[in-house]
Design a protein around this motif. Structure first.
Motif, mmCIF file in Angstrom:
data_model
loop_
_atom_site.group_PDB
_atom_site.id
_atom_site.type_symbol
_atom_site.label_atom_id
_atom_site.label_comp_id
_atom_site.label_asym_id
_atom_site.label_seq_id
_atom_site.Cartn_x
_atom_site.Cartn_y
_atom_site.Cartn_z
ATOM 1 N N THR A 41 0.830 -1.209 0.000
ATOM 2 C CA THR A 41 0.000 0.000 0.000
ATOM 3 C C THR A 41 0.864 1.259 0.000
ATOM 4 O O THR A 41 0.577 2.221 -0.720
ATOM 5 C CB THR A 41 -0.952 -0.020 1.215
ATOM 6 O OG1 THR A 41 -1.905 -1.066 1.016
ATOM 7 C CG2 THR A 41 -1.689 1.299 1.377
ATOM 8 N N SER A 42 1.939 1.247 0.779
ATOM 9 C CA SER A 42 2.821 2.421 0.799
ATOM 10 C C SER A 42 3.438 2.649 -0.571
ATOM 11 O O SER A 42 3.533 3.806 -1.031
ATOM 12 C CB SER A 42 3.930 2.235 1.842
ATOM 13 O OG SER A 42 3.364 2.163 3.125
ATOM 14 N N ARG A 45 0.873 4.160 -2.807
ATOM 15 C CA ARG A 45 0.591 5.563 -2.462
ATOM 16 C C ARG A 45 1.697 6.488 -2.962
ATOM 17 O O ARG A 45 1.441 7.617 -3.356
ATOM 18 C CB ARG A 45 0.407 5.710 -0.948
ATOM 19 C CG ARG A 45 -0.857 4.991 -0.471
ATOM 20 C CD ARG A 45 -1.002 5.072 1.010
ATOM 21 N NE ARG A 45 -1.569 6.346 1.410
ATOM 22 C CZ ARG A 45 -1.386 6.894 2.601
ATOM 23 N NH1 ARG A 45 -0.648 6.277 3.504
ATOM 24 N NH2 ARG A 45 -1.944 8.034 2.894
ATOM 25 N N GLY A 48 1.146 6.712 -6.606
ATOM 26 C CA GLY A 48 -0.066 7.495 -6.870
ATOM 27 C C GLY A 48 0.085 8.963 -6.525
ATOM 28 O O GLY A 48 -0.888 9.714 -6.595
ATOM 29 N N VAL A 50 0.314 10.273 -3.750
ATOM 30 C CA VAL A 50 -0.387 10.635 -2.507
ATOM 31 C C VAL A 50 0.634 11.109 -1.482
ATOM 32 O O VAL A 50 0.432 12.103 -0.776
ATOM 33 C CB VAL A 50 -1.166 9.425 -1.940
ATOM 34 C CG1 VAL A 50 -1.851 9.790 -0.633
ATOM 35 C CG2 VAL A 50 -2.173 8.915 -2.939
ATOM 36 N N TYR A 80 -6.495 5.903 -9.671
ATOM 37 C CA TYR A 80 -6.033 5.391 -8.370
ATOM 38 C C TYR A 80 -7.219 4.934 -7.534
ATOM 39 O O TYR A 80 -8.172 5.679 -7.318
ATOM 40 C CB TYR A 80 -5.257 6.500 -7.655
ATOM 41 C CG TYR A 80 -4.843 6.167 -6.235
ATOM 42 C CD1 TYR A 80 -4.048 5.055 -5.971
ATOM 43 C CD2 TYR A 80 -5.223 6.969 -5.170
ATOM 44 C CE1 TYR A 80 -3.655 4.746 -4.672
ATOM 45 C CE2 TYR A 80 -4.835 6.679 -3.870
ATOM 46 C CZ TYR A 80 -4.055 5.562 -3.632
ATOM 47 O OH TYR A 80 -3.678 5.261 -2.345
ATOM 48 N N PRO A 82 -7.649 3.594 -3.783
ATOM 49 C CA PRO A 82 -6.988 3.272 -2.510
ATOM 50 C C PRO A 82 -7.669 2.093 -1.817
ATOM 51 O O PRO A 82 -8.770 1.680 -2.206
ATOM 52 C CB PRO A 82 -7.154 4.554 -1.698
ATOM 53 C CG PRO A 82 -8.364 5.206 -2.250
ATOM 54 C CD PRO A 82 -8.493 4.783 -3.687
ATOM 55 N N GLN A 83 -6.997 1.597 -0.810
ATOM 56 C CA GLN A 83 -7.558 0.467 -0.054
ATOM 57 C C GLN A 83 -8.897 0.869 0.576
ATOM 58 O O GLN A 83 -9.849 0.100 0.539
ATOM 59 C CB GLN A 83 -6.558 0.078 1.026
ATOM 60 C CG GLN A 83 -6.682 -1.341 1.490
ATOM 61 C CD GLN A 83 -5.487 -1.739 2.345
ATOM 62 O OE1 GLN A 83 -5.055 -0.967 3.219
ATOM 63 N NE2 GLN A 83 -4.948 -2.900 2.114
ATOM 64 N N ASP A 84 -8.936 2.060 1.175
ATOM 65 C CA ASP A 84 -10.181 2.564 1.775
ATOM 66 C C ASP A 84 -10.684 3.723 0.928
ATOM 67 O O ASP A 84 -10.114 4.811 0.976
ATOM 68 C CB ASP A 84 -9.935 3.052 3.211
ATOM 69 C CG ASP A 84 -9.375 1.939 4.077
ATOM 70 O OD1 ASP A 84 -9.952 0.845 4.062
ATOM 71 O OD2 ASP A 84 -8.343 2.168 4.740
ATOM 72 N N LEU A 85 -11.747 3.483 0.209
ATOM 73 C CA LEU A 85 -12.289 4.538 -0.649
ATOM 74 C C LEU A 85 -13.160 5.476 0.177
ATOM 75 O O LEU A 85 -14.118 5.041 0.818
ATOM 76 C CB LEU A 85 -13.130 3.901 -1.768
ATOM 77 C CG LEU A 85 -13.826 4.892 -2.705
ATOM 78 C CD1 LEU A 85 -12.824 5.545 -3.644
ATOM 79 C CD2 LEU A 85 -14.914 4.202 -3.510
ATOM 80 N N GLY A 86 -12.820 6.759 0.155
ATOM 81 C CA GLY A 86 -13.687 7.746 0.804
ATOM 82 C C GLY A 86 -14.740 8.204 -0.189
ATOM 83 O O GLY A 86 -14.476 8.259 -1.391
ATOM 84 N N TYR A 87 -15.922 8.502 0.283
ATOM 85 C CA TYR A 87 -16.975 8.969 -0.620
ATOM 86 C C TYR A 87 -18.000 9.774 0.166
ATOM 87 O O TYR A 87 -18.097 9.649 1.386
ATOM 88 C CB TYR A 87 -17.662 7.783 -1.318
ATOM 89 C CG TYR A 87 -18.317 6.807 -0.364
ATOM 90 C CD1 TYR A 87 -19.635 6.957 0.035
ATOM 91 C CD2 TYR A 87 -17.589 5.747 0.168
ATOM 92 C CE1 TYR A 87 -20.224 6.093 0.928
ATOM 93 C CE2 TYR A 87 -18.163 4.867 1.066
ATOM 94 C CZ TYR A 87 -19.484 5.044 1.435
ATOM 95 O OH TYR A 87 -20.061 4.184 2.341
#
Lengths: 247, 197
Positions: A41-42, A45, A48, A50, A80, A82-87
């Motif tokens: 994940t790092s 990121r 990406g 991030v 991109y 991410p593991q946890d998608l914010g919405y």
């Protein structure tokens, strides 16, 4: 090459999450495997944009993301997930994907068709006008994939894209990855080795922030012949490589 | 020059729950209308400050992005959208506070109230950038409490600019500088998001 890294590191306080990764990737689907905490994940990121790398060289789509203007150009051409998608739960599927498409500066006249195509590609055409708060976890994952592909990215980074998808959706998604990989660099981080076997041209195995194996899925399977633990050849190769570096 | 489409602005404001924030700012402004003694005394001096802090806290809370990383790795529009959203909230807060205070303000007029809202909004935005939108109210609250002590002790240093006289030019300058710094920081950097390793 769409992704070029040399000696790439990323530290969080004193811990090196990415500890010297060398990559050179063109078009195709690249699977990133590894145990929890391996640094997948790092690495995604950093790729990406991030978070910046702590040291090492990084070029994405032929540009250096350290420069503001170059980073902006990379981001326009990047997808991109991410593991946890914010919405925002009040958005409909179409509104969310459209918002990301507009933020990525897609030409306005192209946006409605691109959004509809991305939503169809992930099998959510019949839920296009549904609010995100009404969708299941698997459907939200597919919304995340739709926003990642809406701008037809040249570099697509997917962190655990198939988490929560049912078997039929996973098969459909592998087809989508293969199609995307014909013209773009797709890097997919996953724990599901069968996804890697079915959709990836190349695979990297990470452990303790380092890439401890890079090759084709067949080459990884071959590493496990007669020694590895697991039910499938890729699983045996995976466990054999990890066992090797731990001894 | 690049100009964001109205559709993008609308979607951005929706993602920040701007409608809800504007209602909350209106509710805070209504406190001014309540029959609280306003001329002289500790309470009279504190009410405008607390109301201004409440409006600033709403503006700070509305800077939170529910979308996070996916939104941050997009292109050029985001800084302009962030700045525009904050300006809309702040402008509404100023307009509603001015309207609510008309004819009800203490002897100094409504200027100290509007000045406090301006400067405290700046502090709130800077706190949102440094500590995240969920904690953006903490520093303004601490500062408001400190100003309460300053009122009690009749301190009039520029460090306590919100409690100086209504037409005090240095106090107004500090308030505007804080707002501009906060606006710039929120537009360029966005609010702090927690970084998992």
């Amino acid at each position: 090459m769409n992704v070029e890294t040399s000696g790439l590191t990323r530290s969080f306080r004193r811990r090196k999450a990415v500890a010297g990764v060398d990559l050179a990737l063109g078009a195709g689907v690249y699977g990133l495997l590894g145990p929890n905490g391996a640094g997948k994940t790092s690495l995604l990121r950093v790729l990406g944009t991030v978070i910046p790398p702590s040291s090492g060289e990084l070029r994405l789509l032929g540009r250096d993301p350290a420069g503001h203007a170059e980073r902006r150009e990379i981001r326009r051409r990047l997808g991109y997930l991410p593991q946890d998608l914010g919405y925002y739960a009040g958005f409909t599927v179409v509104e969310f994907v459209e918002y990301i498409a507009l933020l990525k500066e897609m030409p306005r006249q192209r946006v409605p068709r691109a959004v509809a195509a991305a939503v169809e590609d992930v099998g959510l055409g019949d839920r296009a006008r549904s609010k995100l708060r009404t969708l299941s976890g698997g459907m939200l994952r597919r919304v995340g994939i739709a926003q990642a592909i809406v701008n037809e990215p040249e570099l697509l980074l997917l962190d655990e894209p198939t988490a929560g998808l049912d078997p039929e959706q996973r098969v459909q998604f592998r087809g989508l990855m293969r199609r995307m990989g014909e013209r773009a660099t797709v890097i997919v981080s996953t724990h599901l080795v069968e996804d890697v076997g079915a959709a990836c041209d190349r695979v990297g195995l990470m452990s303790d922030g380092r890439l401890v194996f890079t090759g084709t899925p067949d080459e990884l399977s071959a590493r496990g012949a007669g020694t590895g633990v697991g039910d499938a050849p890729l699983e045996r190769g995976y466990s054999a490589v990890l066992a090797e570096i731990r001894t | 020059m690049w100009v964001p489409s109205l559709r993008l602005v609308r979607l951005h404001l929706a993602s920040r729950r701007a409608g809800l924030a504007l209602v909350a700012i209106g509710a805070v402004a209504l406190v001014i209308v309540l029959p609280i003694p306003r001329s002289g005394g500790m309470l009279g001096a504190l009410v405008p400050l607390v109301v201004a802090m409440g409006a600033a806290a709403v503006v700070g809370a509305a800077t939170a992005s529910p979308i996070g990383e996916v939104e941050r790795v997009t292109g050029r529009p985001l800084p302009a959208l962030r700045g525009a959203a904050v300006l809309l909230m702040f402008g509404t807060a100023i307009a509603l506070l001015a309207a609510a205070a008309a004819g009800r303000a203490p002897a100094g007029g409504s200027l100290p109230l509007l000045r406090a809202c301006t400067g405290l909004t700046g502090i709130t935005l800077l706190t949102a950038v440094a500590a995240g939108p969920q904690r953006s109210w903490t520093l303004p609250l601490a500062y408001t409490i400190l100003c309460g002590h300053a009122i009690e002790r009749s301190w009039r240093s520029l460090w306590f600019w919100p409690i100086r006289a209504g037409h005090d030019a240095p106090a107004a300058t500090v308030a505007i500088a804080l707002l501009l710094a906060g606006l710039l920081a929120i537009a360029v950097r966005g609010t702090r998001v927690s970084v998992r390793s």
